[in-house]
Scaffold this motif. Structure first.
Motif, PDB file in Angstrom:
ATOM      1  N   ILE A 120      15.021  57.822  48.944  1.00  0.00           N
ATOM      2  CA  ILE A 120      14.429  56.578  48.452  1.00  0.00           C
ATOM      3  C   ILE A 120      15.159  56.081  47.212  1.00  0.00           C
ATOM      4  CG2 ILE A 120      12.336  55.599  47.430  1.00  0.00           C
ATOM      5  CD1 ILE A 120      10.742  57.399  49.350  1.00  0.00           C
ATOM      6  N   ASP A 121      15.508  56.992  46.299  1.00  0.00           N
ATOM      7  CA  ASP A 121      16.248  56.582  45.097  1.00  0.00           C
ATOM      8  C   ASP A 121      17.580  55.943  45.466  1.00  0.00           C
ATOM      9  OD1 ASP A 121      14.209  57.527  43.540  1.00  0.00           O
ATOM     10  OD2 ASP A 121      15.172  59.444  43.063  1.00  0.00           O
ATOM     11  N   VAL A 124      16.968  52.438  46.915  1.00  0.00           N
ATOM     12  CA  VAL A 124      16.610  51.469  45.874  1.00  0.00           C
ATOM     13  C   VAL A 124      17.839  51.071  45.065  1.00  0.00           C
ATOM     14  CG1 VAL A 124      15.308  51.140  43.741  1.00  0.00           C
ATOM     15  CG2 VAL A 124      14.215  52.223  45.703  1.00  0.00           C
ATOM     16  N   CYS A 321      14.008  46.149  48.963  1.00  0.00           N
ATOM     17  CA  CYS A 321      14.786  47.384  49.127  1.00  0.00           C
ATOM     18  C   CYS A 321      14.912  47.808  50.584  1.00  0.00           C
ATOM     19  CB  CYS A 321      14.142  48.524  48.343  1.00  0.00           C
ATOM     20  SG  CYS A 321      14.213  48.327  46.564  1.00  0.00           S
ATOM     21  N   ARG A 332       5.117  58.565  49.230  1.00  0.00           N
ATOM     22  CA  ARG A 332       6.290  58.574  48.344  1.00  0.00           C
ATOM     23  C   ARG A 332       6.955  57.201  48.305  1.00  0.00           C
ATOM     24  NH1 ARG A 332       9.509  57.801  45.370  1.00  0.00           N
ATOM     25  NH2 ARG A 332      11.218  59.059  44.532  1.00  0.00           N
ATOM     26  N   THR A 333       6.999  56.523  49.441  1.00  0.00           N
ATOM     27  CA  THR A 333       7.588  55.184  49.481  1.00  0.00           C
ATOM     28  C   THR A 333       6.733  54.188  48.711  1.00  0.00           C
ATOM     29  OG1 THR A 333       8.562  55.664  51.650  1.00  0.00           O
ATOM     30  CG2 THR A 333       8.408  53.350  51.005  1.00  0.00           C
ATOM     31  N   SER A 335       4.891  54.716  46.200  1.00  0.00           N
ATOM     32  CA  SER A 335       4.981  54.941  44.751  1.00  0.00           C
ATOM     33  C   SER A 335       6.165  54.209  44.130  1.00  0.00           C
ATOM     34  CB  SER A 335       5.085  56.441  44.458  1.00  0.00           C
ATOM     35  OG  SER A 335       6.341  56.956  44.862  1.00  0.00           O
ATOM     36  N   GLU A 336       7.148  53.869  44.957  1.00  0.00           N
ATOM     37  CA  GLU A 336       8.341  53.198  44.436  1.00  0.00           C
ATOM     38  C   GLU A 336       8.024  51.801  43.919  1.00  0.00           C
ATOM     39  OE1 GLU A 336      12.043  53.668  43.153  1.00  0.00           O
ATOM     40  OE2 GLU A 336      10.915  55.163  44.323  1.00  0.00           O
ATOM     41  N   ALA A 339       7.989  51.905  40.159  1.00  0.00           N
ATOM     42  CA  ALA A 339       9.153  52.434  39.451  1.00  0.00           C
ATOM     43  C   ALA A 339       9.853  51.409  38.556  1.00  0.00           C
ATOM     44  CB  ALA A 339      10.143  53.035  40.450  1.00  0.00           C
TER      45      ALA A 339
END
Length: 482
Positions: A120-121, A124, A321, A332-333, A335-336, A339
């Motif tokens: 994911i990082d 992004v 993204c 988890r996605t 939560s982005e 960020a």
């Protein structure tokens, strides 16, 4: 605010943000309508309960139409409730994912979290760089390679057992608490946490405006409020997700039916009393109906603001993204989204908020389903004729719904898909509930408590919108509309 624990829940956190991720800003208008349009039917359902002391299923069973033991609407309610187990399964699955991210129980879980985080990082970072004009070609190529390598690594991994273990560890004590009737502390804590997380989400949207890469422009909002349909993105038709979200955002179809039960339990109908033909009763009823309307309208304002905030974050961050929350990396996605504003604190902040939102929905919805289903046993004429019988059935369903939904999640390991499946079943019921609301208004309203012409116009507009949404969803499911 009677069902406040479930107002901002899976529909807002999962279905709405997923719609934003798939459609971008295109469907802001539809999400806004989905929040506002149902409140008029909600009030009509509540009106019958307050003035007649009838439960929602009793009232629905009086609506004209085909019947076999009970009428057609109650039969479809039964189907929707069975499918509703999927939504609870998706919710407890989402909570399980949140806890697995915060506290993995196995080594496989820890490795899985790290790999998904890198994927994911990388995606992004690649998305940010692709929107900038001054990025060297070799740097852009490097980021693309890193992103693709991380995605390949993530796809090669099997989902660890951690979310399922956490879901089971959560479902069992939830069932016990519900059977014992220990609601108050959980309701208070959930309400506070959900309110705080919703406020943080709204604040995040405003703070996003300070981030050059993520700011939402006036043009984005204008595009979102233009009534038009989005194009397909990556082979997905966002309208499928949007229509499912329409059924469960704000006060969903299931909550429209649950609401009168909370009206009964919280005293609106009890304090009004039975109609004895006196002016005093009319004044009491008018007063409690006024309280109920303000309750519904205030709730609508709260969940509309929260839902729009979730949608805008989904469109502004996930949509840009190319991130689509689903399956094992749903939480988890999601939560982005936080960020860009909160940086490295985003996952922890989101996990606390996601747990509060999803668990409060899981808890309140399980309790609500138990009440309605215990009443259904009586309405279907198969039991529950005495108060003791109804209490036994209520406790049975209090245990059944949390445990059965957990089993569903174990076998269908996609929280987002489970939630959207339930959303489809609920949006299909909206035309039936619209018809029922009109029937209640014109055939069951007390002559001295009927609303004014303005309300009637709004109710008809609301009913037309609910009918259109349900019909559109039905035609989409059978393939007549793409």
């Amino acid at each position: 605010m009677i069902v406040a624990g479930a107002i901002v829940g899976s529909g807002e956190l999962v279905a709405t943000t997923k719609t934003g991720a798939e459609a971008g800003f295109w469907l802001l208008w539809l999400i806004l309508i989905g929040c506002v349009i149902k409140v008029f039917a909600q009030v009509e359902f509540g009106r019958v309960t307050v003035t007649e002391g009838k439960t929602a299923l009793e009232a629905l069973d009086s609506v004209p139409g085909p019947r076999r033991r009970v009428n057609w609407i109650v039969w479809y309610w039964l189907i929707m409730t069975v499918v509703g187990l999927a939504q609870l399964g998706g919710i407890v699955g989402g909570v399980g994912q949140a806890l697995a991210l915060a506290a993995p129980l196995t080594d496989e879980g820890r490795v899985f979290n790290e790999v998904q985080g890198r994927r994911i990082d990388a995606q992004v970072e690649s998305a940010i760089m692709s929107r900038r004009e001054d990025v060297p070609a070799d740097e852009a190529s490097r980021l693309t390679l890193v992103r693709d390598a991380a995605a390949d690594e993530a796809r090669a991994m099997d989902e660890p057992p951690d979310p399922f273990l956490w879901a089971a560890l959560l479902a069992i004590p939830t069932a016990v608490l519900l059977v014992l009737g220990r609601y108050k502390l959980v309701q208070i804590v959930s309400l506070v946490l959900v309110a705080a997380f919703t406020a943080v989400t709204v604040l995040t949207v405003f703070l996003l405006q300070m981030q050059e890469d993520w700011a939402i422009s006036g043009g984005d909002i204008a595009d979102g409020m233009s009534v038009r349909l989005p194009p397909e993105r990556g082979g997905l038709n966002p309208m499928h997700t949007a229509l499912a979200a329409f059924g469960i955002i704000g006060v969903g179809a299931a909550e429209l039916i649950m609401y009168p039960y909370w009206c009964l339990e919280k005293g609106y109908a009890r304090d009004t009393g039975r109609d004895d033909g006196s002016d005093a009763w009319v004044e009491r009823a008018r007063g409690w109906l006024r309280v109920m309307r303000w309750d519904a309208l205030l709730s609508m304002f709260v969940y509309t603001v929260g839902t729009i905030a979730f949608y805008l974050l989904g469109a502004a961050v996930l949509g840009r993204c190319g991130l689509n929350p689903e399956k094992g990396d749903l939480v988890r996605t999601l939560s982005e989204m936080y960020a860009p504003v909160f940086g490295e604190w985003a996952p922890a902040l989101f996990l606390v908020g996601a747990f509060a939102v999803l668990y409060s929905t899981y808890f309140v919805a399980s309790a609500s389903y138990a009440r309605v289903c215990a009443d259904a046993v009586r309405v279907f004429g198969v039991g529950g004729r005495t108060e003791a019988d109804r209490e036994w059935w209520r406790k049975f369903f209090c245990a059944f719904f949390p445990l059965a939904s957990c089993v569903i999640f174990v076998f269908v390991r996609s929280p987002g898909a489970l939630i959207l499946t339930a959303g489809v079943s609920q949006v299909l019921m909206l035309p039936m509930l619209a018809f029922a609301a009109l029937w209640f208004r014109y055939k069951r309203s007390h002559p001295k408590l009927r609303p004014g012409r303005t309300w009637d116009v709004l109710l008809w507009l609301s009913s037309a919108g609910l009918f259109l949404a349900g019909t559109w969803a039905a035609l989409t499911k059978i393939g007549l509309i793409g």
